[in-house]
Structures are given as structure tokens and as C-alpha cells.
Scaffold this motif. Structure first.
Motif, short mmCIF file in Angstrom:
data_model
loop_
_atom_site.label_atom_id
_atom_site.label_comp_id
_atom_site.label_asym_id
_atom_site.label_seq_id
_atom_site.Cartn_x
_atom_site.Cartn_y
_atom_site.Cartn_z
N HIS A 179 0.82 -1.25 -0.07
CA HIS A 179 -0.11 -0.04 -0.15
C HIS A 179 0.73 1.39 -0.02
N PRO A 180 1.65 1.42 0.88
CA PRO A 180 2.63 2.51 0.94
C PRO A 180 3.26 2.73 -0.53
N VAL A 181 3.92 1.65 -0.85
CA VAL A 181 4.80 1.64 -2.41
C VAL A 181 3.94 2.05 -3.34
N CYS A 182 2.74 1.61 -3.71
CA CYS A 182 1.75 2.24 -4.59
C CYS A 182 1.42 3.58 -4.44
N MET A 183 1.15 3.98 -3.33
CA MET A 183 0.60 5.26 -3.08
C MET A 183 1.66 6.31 -3.37
N SER A 184 2.82 5.98 -2.71
CA SER A 184 4.00 6.92 -3.00
C SER A 184 4.59 7.18 -4.22
N VAL A 185 4.47 5.92 -5.15
CA VAL A 185 4.82 5.80 -6.65
C VAL A 185 3.64 6.81 -7.41
N GLY A 186 2.36 6.46 -7.12
CA GLY A 186 1.37 7.43 -7.62
C GLY A 186 1.43 8.72 -7.28
N TYR A 187 1.46 9.22 -6.09
CA TYR A 187 1.25 10.59 -5.63
C TYR A 187 2.51 11.26 -5.65
N CYS A 188 3.54 10.73 -4.91
CA CYS A 188 5.00 11.52 -4.80
C CYS A 188 5.44 11.50 -5.92
N LEU A 189 5.79 10.56 -6.85
CA LEU A 189 6.48 10.55 -7.80
C LEU A 189 5.74 10.85 -8.99
N CYS A 190 4.73 10.13 -9.53
CA CYS A 190 4.01 10.32 -10.94
C CYS A 190 3.32 11.47 -10.96
N MET A 191 2.50 11.86 -9.74
CA MET A 191 1.84 13.12 -9.92
C MET A 191 2.67 14.28 -9.92
N THR A 192 3.77 14.24 -9.17
CA THR A 192 4.81 15.31 -8.89
C THR A 192 5.50 15.47 -10.34
N GLU A 193 5.94 14.65 -11.09
CA GLU A 193 6.53 14.62 -12.23
C GLU A 193 5.52 14.97 -13.38
N GLY A 194 4.22 14.60 -13.07
CA GLY A 194 3.45 15.04 -14.21
C GLY A 194 3.06 16.31 -14.34
N ILE A 195 3.15 17.03 -13.05
CA ILE A 195 2.77 18.52 -12.81
C ILE A 195 4.31 19.16 -13.19
N LEU A 196 5.26 18.70 -12.93
CA LEU A 196 6.65 19.63 -12.71
C LEU A 196 7.13 19.52 -14.24
N LEU A 197 6.43 18.69 -15.13
CA LEU A 197 7.14 18.59 -16.47
C LEU A 197 6.79 19.82 -17.31
N PHE A 198 5.58 20.63 -16.88
CA PHE A 198 5.31 21.70 -17.48
C PHE A 198 6.18 23.16 -17.02
N SER A 199 6.86 22.90 -16.12
CA SER A 199 7.76 24.01 -15.32
C SER A 199 8.92 24.21 -16.55
N ALA A 200 8.81 25.75 -16.46
CA ALA A 200 9.94 26.47 -17.56
C ALA A 200 11.42 26.03 -16.89
N GLU A 201 11.29 26.13 -15.46
CA GLU A 201 12.64 26.28 -14.83
C GLU A 201 12.91 24.59 -14.17
N GLY A 202 13.79 23.97 -14.86
CA GLY A 202 14.31 22.92 -14.15
C GLY A 202 13.53 21.48 -14.44
N SER A 203 12.60 21.43 -15.65
CA SER A 203 11.86 20.53 -16.07
C SER A 203 12.98 19.59 -16.75
#
Length: 233
Positions: free
Chosen positions: A58-82
Motif C-alpha cells: 500500500h505505501p509503495v503504490c501510493m507513494s509511486v502514484g502521488y509522490c512520484l508520478c503526480m509530481t513529475e506529471g505537473i513539474l514537466l510543464f515547469s519552465a525552470e528545471g523541468s
């Protein structure tokens, strides 16, 4: 004599030195958010020792989903450091879809593992703040995905709302989801399992880790979609 006041985009109106310092700090913050999201995922995965029990996944799936995938999915639109700064806008949108799809898959899988674990252990459901917050996060995630699908299939669904408004709804809902996910992850650190695993000063350090990416994501979304408009006084 009328006076029009217009708010400039973030970073404008600065001197050359101040502007470059501002850009460097923003890039450092975004890169730190990447590292923090990945680091938090690895830490939670290692602490949970996946495979030792149903709950351990459970912690593995949720951390991969929200801490990693969602973070990267949003930050890839960042102009600084994407990490995907060399990609086109269309490619970034597709990568965003992929990351958000992985969030849904990981969240559903993590939900399945915790339900199975509680059923096997004959423990009651929805008795903690963490579980209640988790339900709110999952519901908001589904709503955000719905707005995303409405944007993709706007013509096919013949929606009355224009695409720019749907994009604003999608971004705003995404911000709510990310903040809810941050609070949910933070609340997990007050659980008996986590406090028995992490103790002392390390617990306080890990407690603050989820807050940093959320600040960067919140700043990015508000600057991109919720800029102050021109006002007349």
C-alpha cells in the motif's frame, strides 16, 4: 484621470542581476522538488519492505502514484528545471496524460491492497484520519481525471464549457488533489506503523519532506493558471 493597475507576471520588473538570481532560485527549487519526490518514494518503499505482507504494498503504490508520478506529471510543464525541457508542448501533454494514468493505476492498486489487508486481518475500515483523507484524495483524483477527459474529448462530448475554462477547472482540481495527497501522506506519518519504523530526528525530517514539493507545485499552478487579472480603480 483614470489609473489602470496591471499586475506583471512573476519575475518581471527586476534588474538583470535580480532576475538571474530569481531564475536560478526557481530552477533550484524545481530540481529540489524532483529529488524530494523521488527520495520520498524510495524511502517509503524501503520502509514498507514490499512483499512481506499485503499492507506493505500500500505505501509503495501510493507513494509511486502521488509522490512520484503526480509530481513529475505537473513539474514537466515547469519552465525552470523541468526534466523534459527539450520536449515540445504536445509531447509534454502526452507525458502528462501518461503520468496521470499511472497515478490512477497506482492509487487503485494501493486501495486494493489496503482493503485486502484489512479484510484478512478483520480490521475496520475508515476509522482513522489518514483513511478518510485518503478517500477524499481518491475522489478528487477521479474528478480531476474527469476534467482531463473532458478537455481531451471536448468536441466529441459536445460540452458547453469552452476548453480554456475546462483547463482552469482541471488545473484547480489538480492543485486540490496534490494538496490533499500531501496532507494524506503527512497524516500517514502519525500512524502506529510509521512511528514504530521511524523515530527520533529522522521522523521530523521526513515529516517536512512532502511539504516542499507541494509548495513548488502550488506556485507553478497558481502562476500558470490563476494569475491576477487587470483591475481598474
Amino acid at each position: 484621470m483614470p489609473s489602470d493597475v496591471e499586475y506583471s507576471p512573476v519575475g518581471e520588473g527586476l534588474g538583470m542581476w535580480d532576475f538571474w538570481l530569481y531564475v536560478c532560485l526557481r530552477r533550484a527549487a524545481v530540481m529540489a522538488a524532483h529529488i524530494t519526490g523521488l527520495g520520498l518514494t524510495l524511502i517509503l518503499s524501503l520502509l514498507s519492505r514490499p512483499g512481506t505482507s499485503l499492507f506493505s504494498w500500500h505505501p509503495v503504490c501510493m507513494s509511486v502514484g502521488y509522490c512520484l508520478c503526480m509530481t513529475e506529471g505537473i513539474l514537466l510543464f515547469s519552465a525552470e528545471g523541468s526534466l523534459f525541457c527539450c520536449k515540445s508542448r504536445k509531447s509534454k501533454v502526452r507525458l502528462h496524460w501518461l503520468c496521470q494514468a499511472l497515478v490512477l493505476v497506482a492509487a487503485a492498486t494501493g486501495l486494493g491492497f489496503i482493503l485486502a489487508s484489512k479484510n484478512v486481518s478483520e480490521l475496520p475500515h475508515l476509522v482513522s484520519w489518514h483513511s478518510l483523507l485518503g478517500c477524499c484524495t481518491l475522489a478528487s483524483t477521479a474528478l480531476q481525471a474527469g476534467f482531463g477527459l473532458c478537455m481531451i474529448f471536448h468536441k466529441q462530448l459536445r460540452l458547453s464549457s469552452p476548453p480554456p475554462r475546462l483547463k482552469l477547472y482541471h488545473a484547480t482540481c489538480g492543485l486540490v488533489v496534490y494538496l490533499l495527497a500531501t496532507v494524506t501522506v503527512t497524516s500517514a506519518m502519525f500512524s502506529d506503523w510509521y512511528q514504530a519504523t521511524v523515530k527520533g530526528a529522522a521522523w521530523w525530517v521526513f515529516l517536512l519532506l512532502p511539504l516542499f514539493p507541494s509548495l513548488v507545485v502550488m506556485n507553478q499552478i497558481t502562476n500558470a493558471y490563476l494569475r491576477r487579472k487587470k483591475i481598474t480603480s
